[in-house]
Each structure stands twice: as C-alpha cells, then as structure tokens.
Design a protein around this motif. Sequence first.
Motif, PDB file in Angstrom:
ATOM      1  N   ALA A 127      -3.283   7.932   7.493  1.00 14.19           N
ATOM      2  CA  ALA A 127      -4.018   8.047   8.751  1.00 14.19           C
ATOM      3  C   ALA A 127      -3.357   7.211   9.845  1.00 14.19           C
ATOM      4  O   ALA A 127      -3.301   7.631  11.014  1.00 14.19           O
ATOM      5  N   ARG A 128      -2.821   6.053   9.488  1.00 17.32           N
ATOM      6  CA  ARG A 128      -2.160   5.198  10.487  1.00 17.32           C
ATOM      7  C   ARG A 128      -0.866   5.817  10.996  1.00 17.32           C
ATOM      8  O   ARG A 128      -0.476   5.585  12.134  1.00 17.32           O
ATOM      9  N   SER A 169      -1.580   6.804   0.401  1.00 16.03           N
ATOM     10  CA  SER A 169      -2.998   6.447   0.469  1.00 16.03           C
ATOM     11  C   SER A 169      -3.588   7.010   1.754  1.00 16.03           C
ATOM     12  O   SER A 169      -2.914   7.053   2.794  1.00 16.03           O
ATOM     13  N   PRO A 170      -4.824   7.489   1.741  1.00 17.20           N
ATOM     14  CA  PRO A 170      -5.429   8.062   2.953  1.00 17.20           C
ATOM     15  C   PRO A 170      -5.379   7.109   4.136  1.00 17.20           C
ATOM     16  O   PRO A 170      -5.147   7.536   5.272  1.00 17.20           O
ATOM     17  N   GLU A 171      -5.548   5.810   3.889  1.00 19.62           N
ATOM     18  CA  GLU A 171      -5.553   4.851   4.986  1.00 19.62           C
ATOM     19  C   GLU A 171      -4.163   4.722   5.608  1.00 19.62           C
ATOM     20  O   GLU A 171      -4.017   4.728   6.841  1.00 19.62           O
ATOM     21  N   ALA A 172      -3.129   4.615   4.763  1.00 19.18           N
ATOM     22  CA  ALA A 172      -1.763   4.493   5.277  1.00 19.18           C
ATOM     23  C   ALA A 172      -1.346   5.773   5.999  1.00 19.18           C
ATOM     24  O   ALA A 172      -0.714   5.731   7.060  1.00 19.18           O
ATOM     25  N   GLU A 186       0.844  -1.195   0.000  1.00 15.63           N
ATOM     26  CA  GLU A 186       0.000   0.000   0.000  1.00 15.63           C
ATOM     27  C   GLU A 186       0.880   1.246   0.000  1.00 15.63           C
ATOM     28  O   GLU A 186       1.791   1.361   0.811  1.00 15.63           O
TER      29      GLU A 186
END
Length: 347
Positions: free
Chosen positions: A13-14, A8-11, A4
């Motif tokens: 955010a983490r 990416s927004p998800e990565a 990933e």
Amino acid sequence: MPTEPWWSPEAHARRRSHLLARVRVKSAVRNWFETGGFIESECGALVVSPGNEAHLHAFETRYVAENGAETQLFLHTSPEFAMKKLLAAGERRIFDFARAYRNREAGRRHAPEFTMLEWYRAEEGIEAVMEDCVAIAREAVSAAGSGALRWQGAVCDPFAAPEVLTLTEAFSRHAGIDLEAHLEDASGLRVEAIRAGIGVPEGATWTDVFSAVLVTRIEPALGQGRLTFLSRYPVSQAALSRPVPEDPRFAERFELYACGVELANGYRELTDAAALEARQVAEMDLKQAVYGARYPLDTEFLAAVARMPEASGVAMGFDRLVMMASGARSIRDVLWTPPTAGLGDEA
C-alpha cells in the motif's frame, strides 16, 4: 528485526502510488516511441557475452542440451549487442524495455534486476537522441503528474532548456582542473585532484582519478534545476562510441543527469569492428587484472557492427526515471516485485 516483506499489504500500500505511476509512465513512453515510428524489439536476455566493460559484472548460467552437453551463457547487462545486430539486419528505429541484470549492484538507485529503456536511430546524429531524452523525461513527469524530477530534496524541471557541458568544461567549472592538459598524464591528474581536495591513493590509474573527480565533484552538481548533458568524454572512456571527427582525443558520448543522478548514457555508435574488438580485449584484460575474470567476445556482434549503418543510441535507466518522476525514496518503491531480501537491499 526482520525487514517487512514487499508483498505484505501494508508495504504494498505504501508503494502502490509509485507503481501506478510506473504503469502510466511506461504507457506514455511506449506511445511516444510508437508515434515516432519506432518498433519495440523485445530482445532475449540469454547471451554468449554479457558485455565487455571491465567493471560490469554479469550473472552466469549454463544451457544443458538433451544430450547433456553444456554451454556457458549469461544474462545480458543490456540489450545493446542484440539491438545492434537488428540494426545490421535492416531495422532503423527500435526501442526496448529490456530486463537487464548486473551483479554487485545494490542500493537506493540500483537493483541487480532492472529495466533498461534502450533505443537506436539509424543514420541520425547524437543530437537527435539527446532530444529524445528530453522528450522522454517530459513524458515521464507529465504521466506521473509530478511536474518535475525529484531526488533527495533536489528538483529538476525537464521543461527547462537543458544544460550541455563537455567533460573539459565540467572539470574546470566544478573541480578547477584542466582536463585537456592531463589526458594522458595520470600522475599530473592525480596532483590536480589532490590539490582540489579529492582523495586519490598513490598508484591510482588515470581512470581511477578521472572517476574520483567525476563522482565527488562533478556529478552532484549536474541536473540541478534543469537536465544536464555531460558530453565529449575522453576517448579512453569512449565505451562503444566513436571518436569526435574533428578532435579524436574525445568521443561522441554523453550522459544525462537530473538531481545529480545519472539517467542515461548515449553514443554516436562506433562502426569500426577492428577498433571495437581492440577496445573490448583491452577492457577484458583490465577485468582479468582487477577481478581475476573475463567474459568472451561475441564474434557475431563484431561481425554485425561491421555491417550496421551509422547510428546513435541511448540506454536509460527506466526504474530511475520512474523513481524520480514519482518522487519515490528508493528504486525498490517502483519495482513491482523488488529483489529478494539480501539482494539489492538499501546500502
């Protein structure tokens, strides 16, 4: 399965809590230096020599003039040469959050492009910069709001009194080896290492054996519960530090550890230009023998060393400091834009 991407927004955010901790830590540390009368130097990264340590590997580039003439340049592996030129020019307290570049480095604690926090105190001893290291570690955990440095389940409280160990003491305590008895005896040191259960191949150099013991037995035991300063390196491992006046077998050099991880490398600086040049030539001879390459010497740096005042300085891995202060699992979690896939991936 493709990794990933960091953007990416998800990565993102983490990682974001660690990145925001980085912002707070950098601001707090910069304020600490400025309050102490230091000036931020902002050294350039393009240099004629990237450093002359045998096992450091640089990124090479070329400058092309308008007439097409080309000049070989490198990205620096640290701002050390430039900062010492500034000391020769008259600066007395300087620091830099320098972007630094090292090839062949990757993993959870390494990245090919990283931030080196480096600082110098002219006309002050090594004890002063050791105290700086402790203060900066405390600033970092306070700004991060974590209260401690953490790595892979280990915890280090920078507010506890730090441990100070000489290399001789560390070899005796953690490996059962009398280092002083084998300072110039590679075969004898190898025998002792093997007796201690450390695998060392036949024909290994003294430095190879020393490094094997350091990495396998000593480093993992350092900085557990409190910071550890590992000091008085054998003079063969002096790098750019000066010999101890009362015992020139050893050098005024230290490394700082937390949770078994090296955070910083400090020296009482060598100001003997001839001795420094001899060390650098020897290092490049070793690099040529091992890797088939060598880097040029920076003659202006050698001239500056001859004029610079007595000084002490430290290079600290700022990303590692933030990683441990914020409790991140990898150095990539504290880099706003981590290396492109395939560069500095997890080992």
